[in-house]
Design an enzyme around this catalytic site. Sequence first.
Site, PDB file in Angstrom:
ATOM      1  N   ASP A  73     -51.163 -54.853 -30.647  1.00  0.00           N
ATOM      2  CA  ASP A  73     -51.311 -52.687 -30.435  1.00  0.00           C
ATOM      3  C   ASP A  73     -52.655 -52.793 -30.058  1.00  0.00           C
ATOM      4  OD1 ASP A  73     -50.427 -50.088 -30.958  1.00  0.00           O
ATOM      5  OD2 ASP A  73     -51.829 -50.172 -32.588  1.00  0.00           O
ATOM      6  N   ASP A 100     -54.454 -48.721 -16.658  1.00  0.00           N
ATOM      7  CA  ASP A 100     -55.502 -50.732 -16.014  1.00  0.00           C
ATOM      8  C   ASP A 100     -55.757 -49.275 -14.822  1.00  0.00           C
ATOM      9  OD1 ASP A 100     -54.513 -52.197 -17.207  1.00  0.00           O
ATOM     10  OD2 ASP A 100     -53.003 -52.849 -16.777  1.00  0.00           O
ATOM     11  N   ARG A 125     -56.112 -58.100 -24.331  1.00  0.00           N
ATOM     12  CA  ARG A 125     -54.722 -59.162 -24.751  1.00  0.00           C
ATOM     13  C   ARG A 125     -54.209 -60.656 -24.769  1.00  0.00           C
ATOM     14  NH1 ARG A 125     -51.426 -56.340 -22.548  1.00  0.00           N
ATOM     15  NH2 ARG A 125     -51.095 -54.605 -24.074  1.00  0.00           N
TER      16      ARG A 125
END
Length: 202
Positions: free
Chosen positions: A73, A159, A185
């Site tokens: 998440d 982004d 990530r």
Amino acid sequence: MTQVLLATRNAKKLGELRRILVAEGIAGVQVLGLSDVDEFEEAPETEPTFEGNALAKARDAAAATGLPAIADDSGLAVDALNGMPGVLSARWSGRHGDDVANLELLLGQLGDVPDERRGGGFVCAAALVLPGGEETVVRGDWRGVIVREPRGANGFGYDPVFVPEGGSRTSAELDAAEKDGLSHRGRALRALLPRLRALAEG
């Protein structure tokens, strides 16, 4: 070959984990996505933390498939918004996954915030749950600033308005390899590598 389920249908997330495993020389793991397994009921993301949501998703996936399962998440935490949108990042505008609406709302909320106070960061919690019940939860953080206009066509979500610390390009202007090496990530997934390497080696 050990199969591991990454509990997502996002092809970019699947590609990122596969690239990281190759880069780290972990050859004995096949990464599957949710489209590769029988459908199961996925609980909504209702936990107040990234870690809680990641763990809930990984537990569901491991229980439903019998495979080692990874779930993440992630979201954007903006300093001037007291850490929001946070776990609400994907549905900040009220519609889940509407990247354009989410971006427009965020930029509108930051419209009067001066450049020196536009700090923030992406956060990713990743959980690995094994069928036997063993659980590992890790976190990756990627700090930067929120710019005023979207730039770049790579990536997704926020982004295009995020410039990493020390950089001049937005996350959406980085190529996949550059982003893998820097991103929240990527950092979280790399923190799971010792466990994935152990799975690969049996």
